[in-house]
Design an enzyme around this catalytic site. Structure first.
Site, PDB file in Angstrom:
ATOM      1  N   ASN A 242     -21.775  33.492  15.397  1.00 17.69           N
ATOM      2  CA  ASN A 242     -21.228  34.667  14.723  1.00 17.69           C
ATOM      3  C   ASN A 242     -21.860  34.825  13.326  1.00 17.69           C
ATOM      4  O   ASN A 242     -21.550  33.988  12.776  1.00 17.69           O
ATOM      5  CB  ASN A 242     -19.985  34.734  14.777  1.00 17.69           C
ATOM      6  CG  ASN A 242     -19.452  36.192  14.045  1.00 17.69           C
ATOM      7  OD1 ASN A 242     -20.030  36.969  14.069  1.00 17.69           O
ATOM      8  ND2 ASN A 242     -18.168  36.238  13.725  1.00 17.69           N
ATOM      9  N   TRP A 243     -22.849  35.569  13.430  1.00 18.84           N
ATOM     10  CA  TRP A 243     -23.570  35.597  11.893  1.00 18.84           C
ATOM     11  C   TRP A 243     -22.968  36.479  11.012  1.00 18.84           C
ATOM     12  O   TRP A 243     -23.345  36.671   9.729  1.00 18.84           O
ATOM     13  CB  TRP A 243     -25.030  36.000  12.056  1.00 18.84           C
ATOM     14  CG  TRP A 243     -25.700  34.630  12.541  1.00 18.84           C
ATOM     15  CD1 TRP A 243     -25.461  33.300  12.687  1.00 18.84           C
ATOM     16  CD2 TRP A 243     -27.089  34.806  12.804  1.00 18.84           C
ATOM     17  NE1 TRP A 243     -26.629  32.746  13.115  1.00 18.84           N
ATOM     18  CE2 TRP A 243     -27.721  33.550  13.333  1.00 18.84           C
ATOM     19  CE3 TRP A 243     -28.301  35.774  12.712  1.00 18.84           C
ATOM     20  CZ2 TRP A 243     -28.963  33.071  13.425  1.00 18.84           C
ATOM     21  CZ3 TRP A 243     -29.453  35.601  13.396  1.00 18.84           C
ATOM     22  CH2 TRP A 243     -30.013  34.073  13.684  1.00 18.84           C
ATOM     23  N   LYS A 244     -21.998  37.203  11.412  1.00 17.65           N
ATOM     24  CA  LYS A 244     -21.203  38.201  10.640  1.00 17.65           C
ATOM     25  C   LYS A 244     -22.160  39.230   9.882  1.00 17.65           C
ATOM     26  O   LYS A 244     -23.228  39.406  10.568  1.00 17.65           O
ATOM     27  CB  LYS A 244     -20.507  37.468   9.556  1.00 17.65           C
ATOM     28  CG  LYS A 244     -19.570  36.485  10.287  1.00 17.65           C
ATOM     29  CD  LYS A 244     -18.470  35.963   9.379  1.00 17.65           C
ATOM     30  CE  LYS A 244     -17.609  34.760  10.267  1.00 17.65           C
ATOM     31  NZ  LYS A 244     -16.263  34.671   9.713  1.00 17.65           N
TER      32      LYS A 244
ATOM     33  N   HIS B  45     -12.830  40.436  17.203  1.00 18.71           N
ATOM     34  CA  HIS B  45     -12.891  39.232  16.173  1.00 18.71           C
ATOM     35  C   HIS B  45     -11.807  39.751  14.982  1.00 18.71           C
ATOM     36  O   HIS B  45     -11.451  40.804  14.980  1.00 18.71           O
ATOM     37  CB  HIS B  45     -14.125  39.312  15.691  1.00 18.71           C
ATOM     38  CG  HIS B  45     -14.431  38.170  14.728  1.00 18.71           C
ATOM     39  ND1 HIS B  45     -13.882  38.287  13.459  1.00 18.71           N
ATOM     40  CD2 HIS B  45     -14.882  37.030  15.039  1.00 18.71           C
ATOM     41  CE1 HIS B  45     -14.102  37.168  13.040  1.00 18.71           C
ATOM     42  NE2 HIS B  45     -14.602  36.235  13.712  1.00 18.71           N
TER      43      HIS B  45
ATOM     44  N   GLU C 224     -11.638  39.734  12.091  1.00 23.10           N
ATOM     45  CA  GLU C 224     -11.990  40.689  11.016  1.00 23.10           C
ATOM     46  C   GLU C 224     -12.264  42.069  11.339  1.00 23.10           C
ATOM     47  O   GLU C 224     -11.969  42.889  10.774  1.00 23.10           O
ATOM     48  CB  GLU C 224     -13.437  39.934  10.408  1.00 23.10           C
ATOM     49  CG  GLU C 224     -13.375  38.753   9.693  1.00 23.10           C
ATOM     50  CD  GLU C 224     -14.526  37.631   9.700  1.00 23.10           C
ATOM     51  OE1 GLU C 224     -15.580  38.495  10.011  1.00 23.10           O
ATOM     52  OE2 GLU C 224     -14.434  36.605   9.305  1.00 23.10           O
TER      53      GLU C 224
ATOM     54  N   GLU D 248      -9.206  32.095  18.510  1.00 24.10           N
ATOM     55  CA  GLU D 248      -9.679  31.763  17.249  1.00 24.10           C
ATOM     56  C   GLU D 248      -8.409  31.817  16.158  1.00 24.10           C
ATOM     57  O   GLU D 248      -7.952  33.094  16.053  1.00 24.10           O
ATOM     58  CB  GLU D 248     -10.638  32.621  16.613  1.00 24.10           C
ATOM     59  CG  GLU D 248     -12.032  32.555  17.185  1.00 24.10           C
ATOM     60  CD  GLU D 248     -13.228  33.016  16.596  1.00 24.10           C
ATOM     61  OE1 GLU D 248     -13.730  32.259  16.166  1.00 24.10           O
ATOM     62  OE2 GLU D 248     -12.975  34.269  16.209  1.00 24.10           O
TER      63      GLU D 248
ATOM     64  N   GLY E  35     -13.294  30.522   8.706  1.00 22.33           N
ATOM     65  CA  GLY E  35     -14.049  30.528   7.348  1.00 22.33           C
ATOM     66  C   GLY E  35     -13.197  29.724   6.253  1.00 22.33           C
ATOM     67  O   GLY E  35     -13.345  30.062   5.023  1.00 22.33           O
TER      68      GLY E  35
ATOM     69  N   SER F  24     -13.752  27.264  11.758  1.00 22.31           N
ATOM     70  CA  SER F  24     -14.093  25.919  11.178  1.00 22.31           C
ATOM     71  C   SER F  24     -14.648  24.742  11.844  1.00 22.31           C
ATOM     72  O   SER F  24     -14.363  23.670  11.555  1.00 22.31           O
ATOM     73  CB  SER F  24     -13.115  25.548   9.951  1.00 22.31           C
ATOM     74  OG  SER F  24     -12.597  26.653   9.094  1.00 22.31           O
TER      75      SER F  24
ATOM     76  N   GLY G 241     -18.906  30.139  13.092  1.00 27.15           N
ATOM     77  CA  GLY G 241     -19.418  31.234  11.917  1.00 27.15           C
ATOM     78  C   GLY G 241     -19.972  30.430  11.136  1.00 27.15           C
ATOM     79  O   GLY G 241     -21.371  30.162  11.347  1.00 27.15           O
ATOM     80  N   GLY G 242     -19.745  30.034   9.873  1.00 23.52           N
ATOM     81  CA  GLY G 242     -20.324  29.296   8.649  1.00 23.52           C
ATOM     82  C   GLY G 242     -21.489  28.318   9.108  1.00 23.52           C
ATOM     83  O   GLY G 242     -22.626  28.376   8.833  1.00 23.52           O
TER      84      GLY G 242
HETATM   85  C1  PEP Z   1     -15.894  33.189  13.453  1.00 19.32           C
HETATM   86  O1  PEP Z   1     -16.360  33.924  12.349  1.00 19.32           O
HETATM   87  O2  PEP Z   1     -15.680  33.658  14.350  1.00 19.32           O
HETATM   88  C2  PEP Z   1     -15.610  31.830  12.752  1.00 19.32           C
HETATM   89  C3  PEP Z   1     -15.005  30.911  13.713  1.00 19.32           C
HETATM   90  O3  PEP Z   1     -15.971  31.353  11.645  1.00 19.32           O
HETATM   91  P1  PEP Z   1     -16.181  29.812  11.069  1.00 19.32           P
HETATM   92  O4  PEP Z   1     -16.731  28.964  12.083  1.00 19.32           O
HETATM   93  O5  PEP Z   1     -16.865  29.956   9.533  1.00 19.32           O
HETATM   94  O6  PEP Z   1     -14.708  29.384  10.639  1.00 19.32           O
END
Ligand code: PEP
Length: 240
Positions: free
Chosen positions: A8-10, A93, A95, A163, A169, A204, A225-226
Site C-alpha cells: 500500500n503506497w498511500k 483501509h 485511513e 490491520e 505506521g 508495521s 505500508g512503509g
Molecule cells: C498500511 O498502510 O496498510 C500499513 C500496514 O502501513 P505500515 O506497514 O506502514 O504500518
C-alpha cells in the site's frame, strides 16, 4: 495456499517513480514466494498498468467510489481500474475510515461493486487501541465483517486484511500471539458468515519481523505500508 504480499503506497510515488520502482522490482520478483500486489496512488495506476503488463505481478487501487460513474468530483472508478488490467481493490483501509469518514455501509457497497466487476476486494478491518484495551476487539471485527460483507457473494474471490489501527505506521507491531489469536477469530467469524478468504496481517511489517508473523495461524500474507516503498525491503518481505 499461495501467500499474498500487498504493497500500500498511500500518497507516495509519482508515475515516474512508480515506473522506476516497478522496473527494478521486476528484476527481483522471481524471489517472491507468493502473489505480489501493488496499490499505487490513483494517478500512478496507469504507469503501473503499463509497467506490469505480462509480468505476473498484480496491481489495484487504494479506493474507489461505490458507483462506476456519475457526478462524483474527485472520485475514481473501479470500472476504469478493471479496464486498465487491475485485479484488486483495497476497501475500508483505516485511513479511509478515520480521515475520510467511510462507514461500514459504504464499505459494504464497494465490496459488492468490486465483486460485480470481477475485481477482488481486499477488505481492511481492525480495532483502535482504545477498542483493544476495552476488550472490544472481537465485537468490532465481527461488526466490520458482517456489514462489510453484507452484500458480498461468498462464491466470488475475497481477501481480508486484518490491520490493528494502533500498529499502522507506528512501528508498534502486534505480537505473534496477538496475531495468531486475532486471525483465528477472524477466520471463525468469516466461516460463520459463510466466507472463506485469505487473511493478511498489516501493521508495521518489516523484513525482520515478517517470518515470525507469517508462521502464525491463519496468516495468509501481508499488507505492507512503509516497508513497501523500497524495493529491497519489500522483496525481503515478499520472499519470506
Ligand atoms: C498500511 O498502510 O496498510 C500499513 C500496514 O502501513 P505500515 O506497514 O506502514 O504500518
Amino acid at each position: 495456499m499461495k501467500k499474498i504480499f500487498a504493497a500500500n503506497w498511500k500518497l507516495f510515488k509519482s508515475p515516474q517513480e512508480t515506473r522506476s520502482f516497478l522496473n527494478s522490482f521486476k528484476k527481483v520478483f522471481s524471489q517472491a514466494t507468493g502473489e505480489v500486489v501493488f496499490f499505487p496512488p490513483a494517478i500512478s495506476i496507469e504507469a503501473a498498468s503499463e509497467c506490469l503488463k505480462g509480468s505476473g505481478i498484480h496491481f489495484g487501487a487504494q479506493n474507489c467510489h461505490a458507483q462506476v460513474q456519475g457526478a462524483f468530483t474527485g472520485e475514481n472508478s473501479a470500472q476504469v481500474l478493471k479496464e486498465l488490467g487491475g485485479t484488486y481493490l483495497l476497501i475500508g483501509h483505516s485511513e479511509r475510515r478515520q480521515i475520510f469518514s467511510e462507514n461500514d455501509s459504504m464499505i459494504g457497497e464497494k465490496v459488492a461493486l468490486a465483486q460485480n466487476l470481477g475485481l477482488i476486494p481486499m477488505l481492511c478491518i481492525g480495532e483502535t487501541l482504545e477498542e483493544r484495551e476495552s476488550i472490544h476487539t472481537f465485537r468490532i471485527l465481527e461488526t466490520q465483517l458482517a456489514l462489510g460483507l453484507s452484500k458480498a457473494d461468498p462464491s466470488k474471490p475475497l481477501v481480508v486484511a486484518y490491520e490493528p489501527v494502533w500498529a499502522i505506521g507506528t512501528g508498534k507491531v502486534a505480537t505473534p500471539e496477538q496475531v495468531s489469536e486475532t486471525h483465528t477469530d477472524v477466520y471463525n467469524i468469516l466461516q460463520r458468515l459463510g466466507f472463506t478468504a485469505p487473511i493478511l496481517y498489516g501493521g508495521s511489517v518489516k523484513p525482520d519481523n515478517a517470518s515470525n508473523l507469517l508462521a502464525q495461524s491463519h496468516v495468509g500474507g501481508f499488507l505492507v505500508g512503509g516497508a513497501s516503498l523500497e524495493v529491497e525491503s519489500f522483496i525481503k518481505i515478499a520472499s519470506t
